[in-house]
Every structure is written in C-alpha cells, then in structure tokens.
Design a protein around this motif. Structure first.
Motif, PDB file in Angstrom:
ATOM      1  N   ASN A   1       0.805  -1.225   0.000  1.00 49.56           N
ATOM      2  CA  ASN A   1       0.000   0.000   0.000  1.00 49.56           C
ATOM      3  C   ASN A   1       0.834   1.269   0.000  1.00 49.56           C
ATOM      4  N   ARG A   2       2.144   1.126   0.100  1.00 50.23           N
ATOM      5  CA  ARG A   2       3.046   2.287   0.012  1.00 50.23           C
ATOM      6  C   ARG A   2       3.672   2.422  -1.372  1.00 50.23           C
ATOM      7  N   CYS A   3       3.342   1.511  -2.270  1.00 50.54           N
ATOM      8  CA  CYS A   3       3.973   1.492  -3.594  1.00 50.54           C
ATOM      9  C   CYS A   3       2.919   1.555  -4.695  1.00 50.54           C
ATOM     10  N   GLN A   4       3.346   2.049  -5.838  1.00 50.40           N
ATOM     11  CA  GLN A   4       2.458   2.175  -6.983  1.00 50.40           C
ATOM     12  C   GLN A   4       2.389   0.851  -7.744  1.00 50.40           C
ATOM     13  N   PRO A   5       1.182   0.277  -7.917  1.00 50.97           N
ATOM     14  CA  PRO A   5       1.071  -0.925  -8.750  1.00 50.97           C
ATOM     15  C   PRO A   5       1.553  -0.651 -10.168  1.00 50.97           C
ATOM     16  N   ILE A   6       2.084  -1.665 -10.815  1.00 52.09           N
ATOM     17  CA  ILE A   6       2.638  -1.532 -12.161  1.00 52.09           C
ATOM     18  C   ILE A   6       1.731  -2.262 -13.142  1.00 52.09           C
ATOM     19  N   ASP A   7       1.296  -1.543 -14.151  1.00 49.15           N
ATOM     20  CA  ASP A   7       0.411  -2.120 -15.166  1.00 49.15           C
ATOM     21  C   ASP A   7       1.267  -2.573 -16.344  1.00 49.15           C
ATOM     22  N   TYR A   8       1.528  -3.877 -16.425  1.00 49.34           N
ATOM     23  CA  TYR A   8       2.354  -4.402 -17.510  1.00 49.34           C
ATOM     24  C   TYR A   8       1.486  -4.698 -18.725  1.00 49.34           C
ATOM     25  N   PRO A   9       1.984  -4.381 -19.924  1.00 50.50           N
ATOM     26  CA  PRO A   9       1.183  -4.657 -21.128  1.00 50.50           C
ATOM     27  C   PRO A   9       1.029  -6.148 -21.377  1.00 50.50           C
ATOM     28  N   LYS A  10      -0.053  -6.503 -22.036  1.00 52.29           N
ATOM     29  CA  LYS A  10      -0.284  -7.889 -22.402  1.00 52.29           C
ATOM     30  C   LYS A  10       0.767  -8.317 -23.429  1.00 52.29           C
ATOM     31  N   PRO A  11       1.351  -9.510 -23.295  1.00 55.43           N
ATOM     32  CA  PRO A  11       2.373  -9.958 -24.254  1.00 55.43           C
ATOM     33  C   PRO A  11       1.838  -9.955 -25.679  1.00 55.43           C
ATOM     34  N   ASP A  12       2.691  -9.486 -26.608  1.00 59.69           N
ATOM     35  CA  ASP A  12       2.254  -9.435 -28.007  1.00 59.69           C
ATOM     36  C   ASP A  12       2.567 -10.705 -28.777  1.00 59.69           C
ATOM     37  N   GLY A  13       3.301 -11.643 -28.163  1.00 62.03           N
ATOM     38  CA  GLY A  13       3.648 -12.882 -28.846  1.00 62.03           C
ATOM     39  C   GLY A  13       4.681 -12.703 -29.937  1.00 62.03           C
ATOM     40  N   VAL A  14       5.218 -11.494 -30.068  1.00 61.53           N
ATOM     41  CA  VAL A  14       6.234 -11.201 -31.082  1.00 61.53           C
ATOM     42  C   VAL A  14       7.585 -10.950 -30.407  1.00 61.53           C
ATOM     43  N   LEU A  15       7.587  -9.996 -29.472  1.00 60.23           N
ATOM     44  CA  LEU A  15       8.783  -9.733 -28.681  1.00 60.23           C
ATOM     45  C   LEU A  15       8.554 -10.035 -27.199  1.00 60.23           C
ATOM     46  N   GLY A  16       7.325  -9.898 -26.757  1.00 65.06           N
ATOM     47  CA  GLY A  16       6.977 -10.168 -25.369  1.00 65.06           C
ATOM     48  C   GLY A  16       6.131 -11.426 -25.247  1.00 65.06           C
ATOM     49  N   PHE A  17       6.389 -12.197 -24.189  1.00 67.20           N
ATOM     50  CA  PHE A  17       5.730 -13.494 -24.040  1.00 67.20           C
ATOM     51  C   PHE A  17       5.283 -13.694 -22.593  1.00 67.20           C
ATOM     52  N   ASP A  18       4.439 -14.714 -22.381  1.00 65.81           N
ATOM     53  CA  ASP A  18       3.991 -15.021 -21.031  1.00 65.81           C
ATOM     54  C   ASP A  18       4.915 -16.055 -20.389  1.00 65.81           C
ATOM     55  N   ARG A  19       4.678 -16.314 -19.104  1.00 63.38           N
ATOM     56  CA  ARG A  19       5.547 -17.220 -18.359  1.00 63.38           C
ATOM     57  C   ARG A  19       5.450 -18.660 -18.850  1.00 63.38           C
ATOM     58  N   LEU A  20       4.236 -19.129 -19.087  1.00 62.87           N
ATOM     59  CA  LEU A  20       4.086 -20.549 -19.399  1.00 62.87           C
ATOM     60  C   LEU A  20       4.710 -20.906 -20.742  1.00 62.87           C
ATOM     61  N   SER A  21       4.565 -20.048 -21.759  1.00 57.19           N
ATOM     62  CA  SER A  21       5.212 -20.339 -23.041  1.00 57.19           C
ATOM     63  C   SER A  21       6.723 -20.267 -22.899  1.00 57.19           C
ATOM     64  N   SER A  22       7.196 -19.457 -21.959  1.00 59.48           N
ATOM     65  CA  SER A  22       8.639 -19.351 -21.717  1.00 59.48           C
ATOM     66  C   SER A  22       9.168 -20.608 -21.028  1.00 59.48           C
ATOM     67  N   VAL A  23       8.420 -21.074 -20.014  1.00 61.37           N
ATOM     68  CA  VAL A  23       8.838 -22.285 -19.307  1.00 61.37           C
ATOM     69  C   VAL A  23       8.906 -23.469 -20.259  1.00 61.37           C
ATOM     70  N   TYR A  24       8.012 -23.498 -21.231  1.00 61.02           N
ATOM     71  CA  TYR A  24       8.042 -24.580 -22.226  1.00 61.02           C
ATOM     72  C   TYR A  24       9.400 -24.637 -22.918  1.00 61.02           C
ATOM     73  N   LEU A  25       9.980 -23.456 -23.207  1.00 64.55           N
ATOM     74  CA  LEU A  25      11.275 -23.416 -23.894  1.00 64.55           C
ATOM     75  C   LEU A  25      12.430 -23.813 -22.977  1.00 64.55           C
ATOM     76  N   ALA A  26      12.190 -23.796 -21.655  1.00 67.71           N
ATOM     77  CA  ALA A  26      13.228 -24.231 -20.721  1.00 67.71           C
ATOM     78  C   ALA A  26      13.289 -25.752 -20.606  1.00 67.71           C
ATOM     79  N   ASN A  27      12.352 -26.454 -21.255  1.00 68.25           N
ATOM     80  CA  ASN A  27      12.340 -27.928 -21.251  1.00 68.25           C
ATOM     81  C   ASN A  27      12.335 -28.499 -19.838  1.00 68.25           C
ATOM     82  N   THR A  28      11.617 -27.825 -18.924  1.00 72.11           N
ATOM     83  CA  THR A  28      11.637 -28.290 -17.539  1.00 72.11           C
ATOM     84  C   THR A  28      10.721 -29.496 -17.363  1.00 72.11           C
ATOM     85  N   GLN A  29      11.197 -30.460 -16.605  1.00 70.39           N
ATOM     86  CA  GLN A  29      10.447 -31.690 -16.373  1.00 70.39           C
ATOM     87  C   GLN A  29      10.592 -32.115 -14.912  1.00 70.39           C
ATOM     88  N   HIS A  30       9.462 -32.406 -14.300  1.00 72.66           N
ATOM     89  CA  HIS A  30       9.441 -32.947 -12.941  1.00 72.66           C
ATOM     90  C   HIS A  30       8.379 -34.045 -12.890  1.00 72.66           C
TER      91      HIS A  30
END
Length: 545
Positions: free
Chosen positions: A430-459
């Motif tokens: 409540n002492r800080c300004q929330p940050i409004d991040y733009p929605k990923p455009d799928g061209v230069l900006g991406f979301d977390r889940l599509s990024s994790v896919y490229l990390a080939n993580t497996q558990h």
C-alpha cells in the motif's frame, strides 16, 4: 535405513565450471586419488545458464596446451555500453567513460552448458567419476566435520512414501567435500549457517538473471558484437537496479537478457515482465524483430562481491565458485572466477591427498591463497562497485566506479557497504504504486508458461514438493495483506499462484514449472520458502545456453 556407501578421496557437488575445474586440477596434481562429482541435472550442462562471456584466463591455466579446443564460440569484436534513457531513447557511452573492468576485449561469447560438457569429458578422461541425475541432499557431519553427502532417494510419492520403483539414496564419503552448486546452493547455504561462515561485513546479495536465445533474420546479427547497458525499464520510483545484455553469436543467433537486483523495493514489480518490456526498446527490437525465440531461462546470480565473501573453508571441505560468491559483478562475469576457485582448491588439497595423510586437515589457507590470487585482487579492487550503483544510481554510481578504477586503480582505503538483506528491501504494497504491464504481443513479449516450455523443464508430478513452506499459513495471512504476495510476480516460471475460492484465497505451488532459479528462497519477505533439490534429473534442460 541401510544405505549403500562409497568412499572417495574427494567428493564434489556440482558439475559447473568450479566443480569441474577442481576435479580436473586435482587429478592433474594427484592422479592416483579418487574423485567423484555429482550433478543434479539430467546431464552435465542441463541446469547451467549464463549470458555468457568467458574470460579464458583460468581456462588457459587449467589446460594450457588444450584450452583452444574448448567450444569457445565467438570472440568479442565490438564492445558497446549503453544507457537507456526512456522507452525509446538511448545513448551510447564512449569507451573512455567505461570503467576498465567493463572491457570485454579478448573474451568469448559461449554456451556455458557446452563448455562444461566439454570439461566433463576432460575430467572423465582423467578418471573422475561423474554421476549426473544424482542430487546431494544432505551433508554427512560427524563430530563437527563434513564426511561427505547423502544422495536423495528416488521413487518417492508426494507424501514421501516409497513407490514401486523406490531406490534409497547413497552415502558418498570423502576425505574432503567440495561444494560447487552455484548461486544459493542448497548444501552451501546449510554449511554457511552450520559453521557460521557468513561475512560479518555485509550479507550476500543476489540478482535474478534472464536469458533468451533467438534465431534472427540475416543481416540482423553481427557476430562478436556485445552490448551492455542500464537504465530503462529499471530505476525511477521503484528503486530497482540492474542492466541488460545483448550478445551476437554465430549462426544468426543472439542472446538477450536482463539482470534485476533482488533488493528492489516495490512488491508490485515483476522482473519477468520488466524483461519483456526491455525487448520492446528500439535498440533491442531492431535485432530481434522478425526472429524466433528458441530458448529461455532464468537463475539467481550471487553478486555481493568481496565484502560478502564468506569464510570458504569448513571442517572437511570448501565452498567454491558462486556457492561462495566469486562472481566479479563489475565485469558481469563469473565463469573465470569459478574456474579459478576450483584451481585454487586443487592446489590447497593436493598436499593433503598424498598417501598416508590424515583426512579432515585444516584448509584455512585456501582463503589466503584466493585473496593473494588474481581473482582475489580483482574482487578486492571492485569491492565497492555494486554498493556504489545501489546507493548513487547508474549515473553517479557509474562515475564513482570510473574514478575509483581509473584514478585509484581499486586501491582506495575506503569501503561502501550494503548491509540490508535483499528480502528486507520490500516496502508494503500500500506504500507502492502498482505496475500495469502490457499484455504480451507474442512477437517480442511473451507469457511465463510459453517461456517455461522453452526451458524444457520436467518434474515427476508424483514426488515430494521441493519448495517447502516453513509455515503454510504465512502466504495468505502475512504476505498477501502486507506485500500482495510478491511470489506470484518475482517467480519467473509461474510456480506460485493465489487461487480465489468461495471461502478464502489459497496459495498454490506449481512445482512442476520450477526452473531452479532459487529467487523464492532469496526474495520471500517472510523467508518462509525453502528451495530444496527435487528428485535427481528433474528441472530444466538447457541446450546451448
């Protein structure tokens, strides 16, 4: 539980540059001694992530006749430093304005994973036994001396009960144990606490480093070009610090990344989304636009430097590389320092490995050897670098560092200290300004889940959660009302979620997404999340990163 035990002269935990260099150098000096190296990734290199620029100095010392056979990538040809003034403004700084440590001439743009795969083959040719896919889960301590490590059990279900394929862990006993796990190592953290090794000058400091590997169109890659910079999107009212890099490799590939210091104050800040914003800047977008993102990863970086170095010897072993914090943040490089720490460990251990020598002898002289080496001198010369940037910002802090390195040559008698733990820097939401991040455009900006896919993580989904809460009530009862539960933003892989239910919010851990960056272990404001290694072989699998 009865466990099989194997005995070695030296047990090394971690298949990165520090551990592998130590293994090779020990066998060079004491060919008849037995050396075992454990790597938690599915293969050596699977969990290794770095920009990466290699200063080959330590590699030349390790393998003076063969270092050029290593996968050295592309040598730096064009070295640039930039200040991003705004979302579309940038200024290139002249070479005379760069602190000497920022020069990258003679360095190589490499894949750290590929370098360490090559070093692993060198180590095995000398007789080092390397076991990938095995986690060192606990230290074996007897009478106050580390005697080796226990490997984690395989085949446990979520409740920790043995499944049909259960295999109990082994006891790997060593006359000496070297911990080279990388930043915020699980066992290194235990050893520092158990043996009171932490620096009494200032705590260790960390950053989170992101990396994406891109295949770009012809004409947009300039092999050997290296860009570093600071400024936008970090700074401003958020009091965040860090910088970006853009490395032009061969084969029309570039690496782009952002380093965000983990002492940022605004809990609404998302390092991942700041990285996505960075790529929209014209300076970066000009290289990436029209290309294809082919790799993604993130991990913590140990960056406290000289003032944060712990005592690196403990009864029965040593801390090496980023487990101790040997990265030179003034150069944004840690590979050569990690390798040198491994070389110094071998020099320290070799006399103790002679036939008839008792085990567990003091290794206190390792610290003095490191301080006297070129690694120690470099770290000492840059001891104020990070604190100056944090205290004065990129412009005034940069000017301070320029004066200290150019005029005083790092020999000034004063010191700047940063005594606040990174996690304590967070202000209430409540002492800080929330940050409004733009929605990923799928061209230069991406979301977390599509990024994790490229990390080939497996558990394996049916295994104990390796992200442990010391108190399960804290995320909802403390972190959420105070800091808007920052874990949902500081995690670069979407591991943590606040799930709204009819009764009350619920804190959910998606541990299968984890890419082992360990940011949660560092930045959680309640210090409630403890990162532990999952089943051996789990996690990301970084190719060519």
């Amino acid at each position: 539980m009865e466990r099989e035990a194997m005995e070695y002269d030296v047990v090394i935990v971690g298949g990165g540059p520090a551990g592998l260099s130590a293994a090779i150098a020990i066998k060079q000096r004491a060919p008849d001694c037995s050396v075992c190296l454990l790597e938690k990734g599915a293969e050596v290199g699977a969990h290794l992530l770095s920009g990466a620029l290699l200063d080959p100095r330590a590699l030349k010392e390790l393998l003076p006749d063969r270092w050029q056979e290593a996968p050295l990538g592309t040598q730096v040809q064009d070295d640039q430093l930039w200040l991003l003034r705004s979302a579309d403004g940038a200024s290139r700084l002249p070479h005379w304005a760069l602190p000497p440590s920022m020069s990258n001439q003679g360095c190589h743009i490499i894949s750290l994973g590929n370098l360490c795969r090559w070093l692993a083959r060198e180590a095995e040719s000398l007789g080092v036994e390397i076991y990938p896919g095995f986690v060192a889960s606990e230290l074996i301590v007897e009478a106050g001396v580390v005697k080796g490590v226990l490997t984690g059990d395989l085949g446990l279900d979520r409740a920790g009960n043995p499944k049909g394929d259960h295999v109990p862990g082994m006891a790997l006993l060593g006359r000496y144990t070297l911990l080279a796990e990388g930043a915020r190592g699980h066992l290194g953290k235990q050893a520092i606490a158990r043996f009171d090794l932490a620096s009494h000058l200032q705590p260790q400091h960390y950053a989170i480093g992101f990396k994406e590997l891109w295949q770009v169109p012809a004409g947009q890659s300039h092999p050997g070009r290296v860009l570093h910079g600071s400024g936008w999107p970090l700074g401003g009212q958020d009091q965040s610090h860090g910088g970006f890099y853009l490395y032009h490799q061969g084969d029309q590939q570039v690496s782009v990344g952002l380093i965000v210091d983990l002492n940022y104050q605004n809990p609404w800040l998302s390092p991942f989304d700041e990285f996505q914003r960075l790529k929209q800047h014209p300076l970066i977008a000009a290289t990436l636009r029209g290309g294809e993102r082919i790799g993604y990863g993130a991990r913590a970086i140990t960056k406290g430097g000289w003032h944060s170095l712990p005592r690196m010897d403990f009864p029965g072993g040593l801390l090496l590389g980023c487990d101790a914090g040997t990265l030179d943040f003034s150069r944004i490089k840690g590979i050569h320092g990690a390798m040198k720490s491994g070389l110094l460990a071998a020099e320290t251990l070799a006399p103790h490995l002679a036939p008839g020598m008792a085990a567990g002898l003091s290794l206190a002289h390792y610290q003095q050897a490191l301080a006297a080496s070129w690694l120690g001198q470099d770290l000492k010369g840059a001891r104020n670098f990070g604190a100056a940037l944090h205290r004065f910002g990129p412009l005034l802090g940069g000017a301070f560092n320029w004066l200290e390195q150019r005029l005083l040559r790092g020999s000034g008698g004063f010191r700047l200290l940063d005594k606040e733990e990174d996690y304590r820097a967070l202000k209430a939401a409540n002492r800080c300004q929330p940050i409004d991040y733009p929605k990923p455009d799928g061209v230069l900006g991406f979301d977390r889940l599509s990024s994790v896919y490229l990390a080939n993580t497996q558990h394996d989904e049916d295994q104990p959660c390796h992200l442990r809460l010391q108190d399960a009530s804290i995320p909802i009862q403390v972190n959420l009302p105070t800091w808007a539960e920052p874990a949902v933003r500081y995690c670069p892989a979407g591991v943590f979620e606040i799930v709204e239910t009819e009764q009350r919010p619920r804190f959910q851990i998606n541990s299968a997404n984890c890419i082992h960056c360990k940011t949660c272990d560092i930045k959680d404001p309640s210090q409630n999340i403890v990162w532990t290694p999952p089943q051996g072989g789990s996690g990301p699998n970084y190719p060519n990163m």
